[in-house]
Design a protein around this motif. Structure first.
Motif, PDB file in Angstrom:
ATOM      1  N   LEU A   1     -19.580   0.377   2.755  1.00  0.00           N
ATOM      2  CA  LEU A   1     -18.384  -0.092   2.006  1.00  0.00           C
ATOM      3  C   LEU A   1     -18.010  -1.309   2.197  1.00  0.00           C
ATOM      4  O   LEU A   1     -17.451  -2.077   1.485  1.00  0.00           O
ATOM      5  CB  LEU A   1     -17.154   1.181   2.278  1.00  0.00           C
ATOM      6  CG  LEU A   1     -17.139   2.440   1.908  1.00  0.00           C
ATOM      7  CD1 LEU A   1     -16.170   3.129   2.111  1.00  0.00           C
ATOM      8  CD2 LEU A   1     -17.478   2.454   0.209  1.00  0.00           C
ATOM      9  N   VAL A   2     -18.007  -1.717   3.636  1.00  0.00           N
ATOM     10  CA  VAL A   2     -17.814  -3.237   4.165  1.00  0.00           C
ATOM     11  C   VAL A   2     -18.950  -4.011   3.602  1.00  0.00           C
ATOM     12  O   VAL A   2     -18.621  -5.415   3.630  1.00  0.00           O
ATOM     13  CB  VAL A   2     -17.669  -3.264   5.584  1.00  0.00           C
ATOM     14  CG1 VAL A   2     -16.630  -2.371   6.112  1.00  0.00           C
ATOM     15  CG2 VAL A   2     -18.825  -3.209   6.255  1.00  0.00           C
TER      16      VAL A   2
ATOM     17  N   GLU B   1     -18.499   3.934   5.920  1.00  0.00           N
ATOM     18  CA  GLU B   1     -17.777   2.702   5.937  1.00  0.00           C
ATOM     19  C   GLU B   1     -18.885   1.513   6.233  1.00  0.00           C
ATOM     20  O   GLU B   1     -18.650   0.264   5.875  1.00  0.00           O
ATOM     21  CB  GLU B   1     -17.092   2.797   7.363  1.00  0.00           C
ATOM     22  CG  GLU B   1     -15.756   3.524   6.797  1.00  0.00           C
ATOM     23  CD  GLU B   1     -14.608   3.719   7.858  1.00  0.00           C
ATOM     24  OE1 GLU B   1     -13.658   4.650   8.005  1.00  0.00           O
ATOM     25  OE2 GLU B   1     -14.581   3.045   8.872  1.00  0.00           O
TER      26      GLU B   1
ATOM     27  N   TYR C   1      -0.026   5.194  -0.015  1.00  0.00           N
ATOM     28  CA  TYR C   1      -0.742   6.112   0.071  1.00  0.00           C
ATOM     29  C   TYR C   1      -0.675   7.357  -0.933  1.00  0.00           C
ATOM     30  O   TYR C   1       0.400   7.579  -1.434  1.00  0.00           O
ATOM     31  CB  TYR C   1      -0.970   6.650   1.569  1.00  0.00           C
ATOM     32  CG  TYR C   1      -1.670   5.583   2.499  1.00  0.00           C
ATOM     33  CD1 TYR C   1      -3.226   5.885   2.368  1.00  0.00           C
ATOM     34  CD2 TYR C   1      -1.134   5.197   3.646  1.00  0.00           C
ATOM     35  CE1 TYR C   1      -3.894   5.077   3.216  1.00  0.00           C
ATOM     36  CE2 TYR C   1      -1.920   4.391   4.502  1.00  0.00           C
ATOM     37  CZ  TYR C   1      -3.017   4.317   4.106  1.00  0.00           C
ATOM     38  OH  TYR C   1      -3.882   3.571   5.104  1.00  0.00           O
TER      39      TYR C   1
ATOM     40  N   ILE D   1     -13.687   8.720  -0.720  1.00  0.00           N
ATOM     41  CA  ILE D   1     -14.530   7.849   0.126  1.00  0.00           C
ATOM     42  C   ILE D   1     -13.518   6.829   0.791  1.00  0.00           C
ATOM     43  O   ILE D   1     -13.345   6.465   1.794  1.00  0.00           O
ATOM     44  CB  ILE D   1     -15.518   6.865  -0.467  1.00  0.00           C
ATOM     45  CG1 ILE D   1     -16.635   8.020  -1.060  1.00  0.00           C
ATOM     46  CG2 ILE D   1     -15.989   6.035   0.326  1.00  0.00           C
ATOM     47  CD1 ILE D   1     -17.626   7.379  -1.977  1.00  0.00           C
ATOM     48  N   ARG D   2     -12.426   6.685  -0.223  1.00  0.00           N
ATOM     49  CA  ARG D   2     -11.484   5.408  -0.012  1.00  0.00           C
ATOM     50  C   ARG D   2     -10.171   6.000  -0.134  1.00  0.00           C
ATOM     51  O   ARG D   2     -10.088   6.642  -1.118  1.00  0.00           O
ATOM     52  CB  ARG D   2     -11.556   4.101  -0.695  1.00  0.00           C
ATOM     53  CG  ARG D   2     -12.290   3.184   0.069  1.00  0.00           C
ATOM     54  CD  ARG D   2     -12.276   1.820  -0.842  1.00  0.00           C
ATOM     55  NE  ARG D   2     -12.763   2.294  -2.321  1.00  0.00           N
ATOM     56  CZ  ARG D   2     -14.037   1.584  -2.802  1.00  0.00           C
ATOM     57  NH1 ARG D   2     -14.943   1.059  -2.039  1.00  0.00           N
ATOM     58  NH2 ARG D   2     -14.246   1.954  -4.066  1.00  0.00           N
ATOM     59  N   SER D   3      -9.168   5.793   0.930  1.00  0.00           N
ATOM     60  CA  SER D   3      -7.798   6.337   0.653  1.00  0.00           C
ATOM     61  C   SER D   3      -6.831   5.382  -0.295  1.00  0.00           C
ATOM     62  O   SER D   3      -7.126   4.080  -0.136  1.00  0.00           O
ATOM     63  CB  SER D   3      -7.045   6.787   1.862  1.00  0.00           C
ATOM     64  OG  SER D   3      -7.432   5.640   2.769  1.00  0.00           O
TER      65      SER D   3
ATOM     66  N   LYS E   1       0.917  -1.141  -0.014  1.00  0.00           N
ATOM     67  CA  LYS E   1       0.155   0.260  -0.051  1.00  0.00           C
ATOM     68  C   LYS E   1       0.971   1.231  -0.015  1.00  0.00           C
ATOM     69  O   LYS E   1       1.703   1.530   0.779  1.00  0.00           O
ATOM     70  CB  LYS E   1      -1.000  -0.078   1.321  1.00  0.00           C
ATOM     71  CG  LYS E   1      -1.665   1.470   1.209  1.00  0.00           C
ATOM     72  CD  LYS E   1      -2.742   1.595   0.370  1.00  0.00           C
ATOM     73  CE  LYS E   1      -3.451   2.818   0.341  1.00  0.00           C
ATOM     74  NZ  LYS E   1      -4.106   3.170  -0.817  1.00  0.00           N
TER      75      LYS E   1
ATOM     76  N   SER F   1     -11.144  -5.120   4.372  1.00  0.00           N
ATOM     77  CA  SER F   1     -12.626  -4.523   4.492  1.00  0.00           C
ATOM     78  C   SER F   1     -12.933  -3.783   3.604  1.00  0.00           C
ATOM     79  O   SER F   1     -14.174  -3.150   3.717  1.00  0.00           O
ATOM     80  CB  SER F   1     -12.825  -4.246   5.890  1.00  0.00           C
ATOM     81  OG  SER F   1     -11.895  -3.859   6.763  1.00  0.00           O
ATOM     82  N   SER F   2     -12.366  -3.390   2.517  1.00  0.00           N
ATOM     83  CA  SER F   2     -12.577  -2.513   1.456  1.00  0.00           C
ATOM     84  C   SER F   2     -12.824  -1.162   1.860  1.00  0.00           C
ATOM     85  O   SER F   2     -13.329  -0.537   1.001  1.00  0.00           O
ATOM     86  CB  SER F   2     -13.876  -2.988   0.882  1.00  0.00           C
ATOM     87  OG  SER F   2     -14.043  -4.341   0.582  1.00  0.00           O
ATOM     88  N   LEU F   3     -12.015  -0.763   2.899  1.00  0.00           N
ATOM     89  CA  LEU F   3     -12.178   0.871   3.315  1.00  0.00           C
ATOM     90  C   LEU F   3     -11.144   1.402   2.587  1.00  0.00           C
ATOM     91  O   LEU F   3     -11.031   2.739   2.591  1.00  0.00           O
ATOM     92  CB  LEU F   3     -12.154   0.657   4.784  1.00  0.00           C
ATOM     93  CG  LEU F   3     -13.378   0.082   5.619  1.00  0.00           C
ATOM     94  CD1 LEU F   3     -13.184   0.283   6.998  1.00  0.00           C
ATOM     95  CD2 LEU F   3     -14.565   0.686   4.956  1.00  0.00           C
ATOM     96  N   VAL F   4     -10.115   0.547   2.212  1.00  0.00           N
ATOM     97  CA  VAL F   4      -8.858   1.196   1.779  1.00  0.00           C
ATOM     98  C   VAL F   4      -8.409   0.467   0.277  1.00  0.00           C
ATOM     99  O   VAL F   4      -8.595  -0.461   0.315  1.00  0.00           O
ATOM    100  CB  VAL F   4      -7.452   1.152   2.880  1.00  0.00           C
ATOM    101  CG1 VAL F   4      -6.201   1.445   2.109  1.00  0.00           C
ATOM    102  CG2 VAL F   4      -7.998   1.826   4.123  1.00  0.00           C
ATOM    103  N   ASN F   5      -8.011   1.414  -0.606  1.00  0.00           N
ATOM    104  CA  ASN F   5      -7.669   0.831  -1.789  1.00  0.00           C
ATOM    105  C   ASN F   5      -6.220   0.182  -1.766  1.00  0.00           C
ATOM    106  O   ASN F   5      -5.349   0.962  -1.389  1.00  0.00           O
ATOM    107  CB  ASN F   5      -7.587   1.789  -2.928  1.00  0.00           C
ATOM    108  CG  ASN F   5      -9.208   1.967  -3.169  1.00  0.00           C
ATOM    109  OD1 ASN F   5      -9.959   1.332  -3.360  1.00  0.00           O
ATOM    110  ND2 ASN F   5      -9.321   3.358  -3.740  1.00  0.00           N
TER     111      ASN F   5
END
Ligand SMILES: Nc1ncnc2c1ncn2[C@@H]1O[C@H](COP(=O)(O)OP(=O)(O)O)[C@@H](O)[C@H]1O
Ligand SMILES: [Mg+2]
Lengths: 333, 257
Positions: B97-98, B94, A37, B255-257, A35, A75-79
């Protein structure tokens, strides 16, 4: 397995007959995950990790090590930048929706709408998973009762204490009965008593078959509860093993002895490293092969009584610090 | 997800949105009711009586459709922009998103949430207008469909605004500096036939003009513009804004970093 056979599972089974068992039981598989950022910071430098079904797994690391980033990608919150993740064999890129159905997420920061009622927060989350309201209501009652929040169900979330908010996030994460529950620092800000009951609860659902992965700063608790452990530092995995093996790496153990009468200077203990903390307290480091008889004999000979003795807590902490230090040195080199 | 699961998920978002704007009705439903009543009294009764006719109707009859439309536009836009922005801000995005909800279902849920508030306010304003004038609807199908499509379009606009917004200031910039002027210049209070040719031409570039006039056509049966053309334009814009919104959601922008 009671899981209904679905097409893709059949397909996988046919493709990998030799590996079938392994396929069926890997709850989380992370491969070469990187990752970077937006600001160019590389938070994960290609980590790999496998967690088997049924495990109670700890991901440990100092602040900023990349724990939340890792769980965030899962959890699909971060790419992610590179690498692959699969949950119960469902690759996040190819079968995202199936992977998400298997996964419950308790994030590090409170992330519910503070103005909503407790019950609505849980029911809404159930709805997002397509669970009909009737079923959702039954499950919500079950989990809210289990987590001691049922009485608070009609309160707005912002009225809850920190520990209750945390438990609300756990109830919300379990509403679709996920096979894998991941928790990011679940006991942060929760007082000792509630922390203990939270651990009991997690152990209970783990015993019932839910795989659990958590990050925590409370190493002592991780030590007594988690079966397997990975240590992450500066975006790399520095240790990935069972808790038992990890603790076995400790060559020394430290004991705290309460002694009488009061001593002005440390008693003579040949072959041991020891330190007099105050006039009644002696700390002794014991190597694995040494045993302790010699300590008592030497003290006896000096007319010193040991009135009580305990193992210095946080053995894991020591190990943890030394691993992280090693990693730092390697990075410098 | 199966289609029934998708529907449950969609309906969950819609009910959450409706619950939100009814819970804070003092900020969402009451202000437009008060503002529009003032418009009816001041422009319709007091000033309107001196203006006489506009487009063959008395002034009150002429502005009521425009004011209803104006409320629908501001409220559908305002609902999505503030709801989706605070969902981002409070991080409860979130929760979405989950979960396995596809992006298009999230978008449809928020849009229909915005449409619900737009229509709710439109309905309240319509009821209030009945104290001041008789409303006779000349074409119900056009009236209903144009309100619905307009609410969809501006809900999508509010969504895109929310995606780009980084502060609460950012969610009021577009309504204040773009939406309000376009609405006032969109033929709510006057027929563009009163304007010199040049300004009529300029007005024709204002998309809100088409919606207000089509709606007025549905109620009164008169319009400054071609109704078929208005529908095509609105549908085209809906398709464009929907695709843009979907693309933004996919990329995780903001939305997502
Ligand atoms: N959105 C972001 N942009 C840039 N850097 C970030 C972002 N989020 C986290 N980081 C950095 O990535 C590193 C890992 O963060 P994190 O995964 O939150 O660590 P941990 O959970 O182990 O404390 C930290 O150095 C943090 O500052
Ligand atoms: Mg963290």
């Amino acid at each position: 397995m009671l899981q209904p056979l679905n097409e893709d599972r059949v397909a996988h089974t046919m493709l990998t007959p030799a590996n079938q068992d392994q396929f069926m039981t890997t709850a989380l598989s992370i491969n070469n995950l990187r990752k970077v950022y937006g600001n160019g910071f590389e938070a994960l430098k290609g980590i790999s990790l496998q967690v088997e079904e049924g495990d109670f797994f700890a991901l440990l690391g100092p602040n900023g090590a990349g724990k939340s980033t890792t769980l965030g990608i899962v959890s699909s919150l971060v790419n992610k930048t590179e690498g692959s993740v699969s949950v119960f064999g469902h690759d996040l890129e190819r079968e995202l929706s199936k992977a998400k159905m298997c996964l419950g997420v308790v994030p590090q920061e409170f992330n519910f709408n503070m103005f909503e009622k407790v019950i609505d927060i849980v029911l809404t989350q159930a709805g997002y998973y397509g669970i009909p309201l009737k079923v959702a209501r039954e499950r919500a009652e079950f989990y809210l009762r289990k987590l001691g929040l049922w009485e608070k169900r009609n309160e707005r979330a912002r009225m809850l204490s920190g520990g209750m908010k945390r438990r609300l996030m756990i109830a919300r994460a379990l509403i679709h009965n996920p096979r894998l529950l991941i928790l990011d620092e679940p006991t942060a800000g929760v007082d000792i008593e509630l922390r203990r009951s939270m651990w009991d609860f997690l152990q209970e659902i783990n015993a019932a078959g839910t795989t659990i992965i958590l990050t925590t700063h409370y190493l002592e608790e991780a030590e007594s509860l988690c079966r397997n452990i990975a240590i992450i530092d500066h975006g790399t995995i520095v240790q990935d093993t069972s808790m038992r093996e990890l603790l076995a790496q400790l060559n020394t153990e430290t004991f705290i002895l309460d002694i009488t009468p009061a001593q002005q200077q440390a008693p003579q203990l040949k072959g041991y490293r020891s330190e007099l903390v105050d006039d009644h307290t002696l700390v002794v480091e014991v190597e694995r092969e040494q045993g302790m008889n010699a300590i008592f004999q030497a003290l006896e000979a000096q007319d010193i009584q040991v009135s009580s003795m305990r193992n210095k807590a946080n053995r894991l902490e020591e190990l943890f610090v030394s691993l992280v230090e090693q990693n730092l040195e390697q990075e410098k080199a | 997800m199966t289609s029934s699961q998708l529907f449950v998920a969609f309906w969950t978002i819609v009910t959450k949105e409706v619950r939100r704007f009814t819970r804070i009705w003092g900020q969402t439903l009451l202000p437009p009711a008060i503002t529009m009543t003032l418009y009816f009294i001041i422009f319709g009764n007091l000033i309107g009586s001196r203006i006489g006719e506009m487009g063959g109707f008395n002034y009150m009859e002429y502005i009521v459709p425009g004011l209803i439309m104006m409320s629908v536009i501001t409220n559908s836009y305002g609902n999505v922009v503030s709801s989706f922005y605070s969902t981002k801000f409070q991080r409860n995005i979130e929760e979405l998103l989950v979960s396995p909800i596809p992006h298009w279902v999230i978008l449809c849920g928020y849009v229909i949430g915005g449409v619900s508030r737009g229509l709710a306010v439109g309905f309240i304003v319509t009821l209030l207008s009945l104290f001041f004038t008789d409303l006779q609807i000349s074409n119900i199908a056009i009236t209903v469909s144009i309100v619905f499509l307009t609410a969809v379009l501006f809900s999508l606009g509010g969504f895109i605004n929310a995606v780009f917004a980084n502060s609460f200031d950012d969610i009021s910039i577009v309504p204040t500096f773009i939406l309000t002027p376009l609405t006032y210049l969109g033929g709510v209070f006057y027929s563009i036939s009163l304007l010199p040719d040049f300004w009529q031409g300029v007005s024709m570039l204002n998309p809100i003009l088409y919606m207000v006039n089509t709606f007025r056509y549905g109620i009164l049966g008169v319009s400054d513009i071609n109704v078929g053309f208005a529908y095509s334009m609105i549908l085209l814009f809906i398709v464009i804004l929907f695709s843009v919104s979907l693309h933004l959601l996919k990329s995780g922008k903001g939305i997502r970093s």
